[in-house]
Each structure stands twice: as structure tokens, then as C-alpha cells.
Design a protein around this motif. Structure first.
Motif, short mmCIF file in Angstrom:
data_model
loop_
_atom_site.label_atom_id
_atom_site.label_comp_id
_atom_site.label_asym_id
_atom_site.label_seq_id
_atom_site.Cartn_x
_atom_site.Cartn_y
_atom_site.Cartn_z
N LYS A 101 1.10 -1.45 0.09
CA LYS A 101 -0.09 -0.01 0.51
C LYS A 101 0.50 0.94 -0.40
O LYS A 101 0.00 2.17 0.52
N ASP B 286 -6.35 -6.12 2.95
CA ASP B 286 -5.90 -5.46 4.23
C ASP B 286 -6.10 -6.20 5.84
O ASP B 286 -5.30 -5.88 6.15
N GLU C 71 -7.73 3.34 -2.77
CA GLU C 71 -7.88 1.96 -2.00
C GLU C 71 -6.93 1.49 -1.78
O GLU C 71 -6.03 0.31 -1.54
#
Length: 285
Positions: free
Chosen positions: A102, A236, A277
Motif C-alpha cells: 500500500k 487489508d 484504495e
């Protein structure tokens, strides 16, 4: 000798059925550190959405340099590898443009000699940072970024040398992703190492899966699977369970660090910067 067409048909059907359920084995680099284990787990998760008959097998040999790994992708000995990206790697190999961490690799804190915190207490901006020396791997994407921002970089070929060179004060600091220093220091407890207390660098730095430039099918499978994992929350869940991420939450003290922003001139136009995202919101830490 009489023939039994029905029996032959049944046998052929059984063979085709077994072949259709046979596992495809794909090879990856050895799992040396937490980054390797995490990337391997992400690749496994991605492929579980698209083909449950694909099995990943990590190389069981010793740690290899990144150029050696890339050479083995070219030769077909390996199928998937992972690394921070740059233009050259995206030209030579096929990237799966989902940042596995991320974008966390773009937030860097320093491993330093435990007696040298004083060298960093007066550093507050990029100009100040140019007064110290930084250690990096010779072929790492970060190395070019740091140099492009005018910083003094000492380059070596093998990762373990960098930790020993910090201990020997051959340079001042070893920039690491914010999730990395604690495990690395713990695994080299005989060295005089510490995490620098007050600074953090920031630049866009995706960490991707890569495959051979002609293996578009595998790249598409990995991208499809990762997008599905993002959509259902599995991505996640794995990210926040990663040991290094847990260390960030516990120890990094990000809100109280002085942020020094750098430019990354080596990002390609295809970098998915417009998909929020995919990127970490550092404020949540």
C-alpha cells in the motif's frame, strides 16, 4: 484382440479429468525475510481466487541478489518475483500494478549506530539531510531516488553488508521501510544498531509482483486475484496482520516524526496513483 470403445472412452475421460485437476507449480525466490514471506502470501492469496490448482513453490537455496533473481525469471527458472519498482524493471518485466504494501515502502525511517542519534537531532529538511551519508543496495530502486534528490548514497551489492556497515559507521544511516527496522535489528542483535527517533522520508514507492514480460496470462491472474482480495477485505486483513506492520503500529511513533518529502522521478505513467484504495493513509497510523 477385441477393442472396447466404451472402456477406452472412460479411460480417456479419466486421464483428462486428472490432468485438469493437476496442480501447476510456479516458482518464486527463497523466503528469506518478512517481505519475502508477505509477498509470497499475497501471491498465493491472489491466485486462490482464479485457479486453485496453482501451487507456489519458493526456492530452497540461499539468498540471491536481485540481478540473479531477475536473470532466473528471464531463463524460466523462476515465475514470480517481487521488488520495489522503477522504469527499468517495468520495461524488462511485466509488473502487477497493485502496491503490495500500500505504498508503505515509500515511508522510510533509519537504522543507525546506537550512539549516533545526535547526528540527526538538527536535521529538519532535505538540505540538512544532505550532510549525512546513506547506505543502500546497488540495484535497489530507492538508490536512484535518493541520488536524484541530491543525497549522498553508499552502495553495496548484498543486504547483510549494509547492517554491518552501519555498525562499523561506514555511513550514517540505512533507510528502511517503516515496517522493517525492528525485525532486522532483532535478527542482528550482536550489532550496535538502533532506530533513529525523529525523522521520516516520504516518496511514492510501489512494491509489486513481477513476472516474465511474455507471461501476460499469469500477470492478469495475479492482478484479478489481488483486486478481488481488495474488494472483499482479504488484502487489508493480510496487510494489517503482517509482522512488520504490527511493529509500525506499536513502535514507529509516526505522528511525532519530522517528514521530509522527496520526489520519485522514476515512476511510470501507469502507476495507479488515482486509486486511493491501493495506498496507505499514513494519518491512520
Amino acid at each position: 484382440m477385441s477393442r472396447n470403445p466404451t472402456g477406452l472412452l472412460i479411460l480417456l475421460t479419466m486421464i483428462l479429468t486428472l490432468e485438469s485437476h493437476a496442480q501447476t507449480r510456479l516458482h518464486t525466490p527463497a523466503l528469506i525475510n518478512d517481505n519475502d514471506r508477505y509477498a509470497f502470501a499475497m501471491a498465493t492469496l491472489a491466485l486462490s481466487y482464479v485457479d486453485k490448482n496453482i501451487q507456489l513453490q519458493a526456492d530452497s537455496s540461499e539468498e540471491k541478489t536481485l540481478p540473479r533473481v531477475m536473470s532466473e525469471i528471464d531463463s524460466g527458472q523462476l515465475d514470480i518475483f517481487w521488488t520495489a519498482t522503477d522504469k527499468d524493471k517495468e520495461q524488462d518485466f511485466l509488473p502487477v500494478r497493485i502496491p503490495l504494501y500500500k505504498g508503505m515502502f515509500g515511508y522510510r525511517i533509519f537504522i543507525i549506530h546506537k550512539n549516533n542519534q545526535y547526528k540527526f537531532n538538527a536535521i529538519n529538511n532535505l538540505s540538512d539531510l544532505k550532510s549525512i551519508s546513506l547506505g543502500q543496495g546497488r540495484t535497489w530502486a530507492d538508490t536512484s531516488i535518493l541520488e536524484a534528490n541530491g543525497l549522498h548514497v553508499v552502495k553495496v551489492s548484498k543486504f547483510p553488508s549494509l547492517l554491518y556497515m552501519v555498525d562499523g559507521q561506514r555511513f550514517d544511516a540505512f533507510p528502511r521501510g517503516i515496517h522493517e527496522p525492528w525485525g532486522e535489528i532483532a535478527s542482528h542483535s550482536q550489532l550496535q544498531l538502533a532506530v533513529e527517533q525523529r525523522l521520516m522520508l516520504s516518496y511514492k514507492m510501489p512494491f509489486y509482483l513481477f513476472v516474465h514480460k511474455n507471461n501476460r496470462t499469469l500477470a492478469q491472474q495475479l492482478e484479478t486475484g489481488l483486486n478481488q482480495a481488495i474488494a472483499d477485505g482479504s488484502f487489508d486483513k493480510l496487510f494489517y496482520a503482517e509482522p512488520g506492520v504490527q511493529k509500525v503500529l506499536q513502535f514507529a511513533n509516526l505522528k511525532n516524526r519530522t517528514l521530509i518529502e522527496l520526489q520519485n522521478p522514476y515512476l511510470t505513467p501507469e502507476t495507479p496513483v488515482n486509486r486511493p484504495e491501493l495506498w496507505l493513509d499514513i494519518a491512520k497510523f
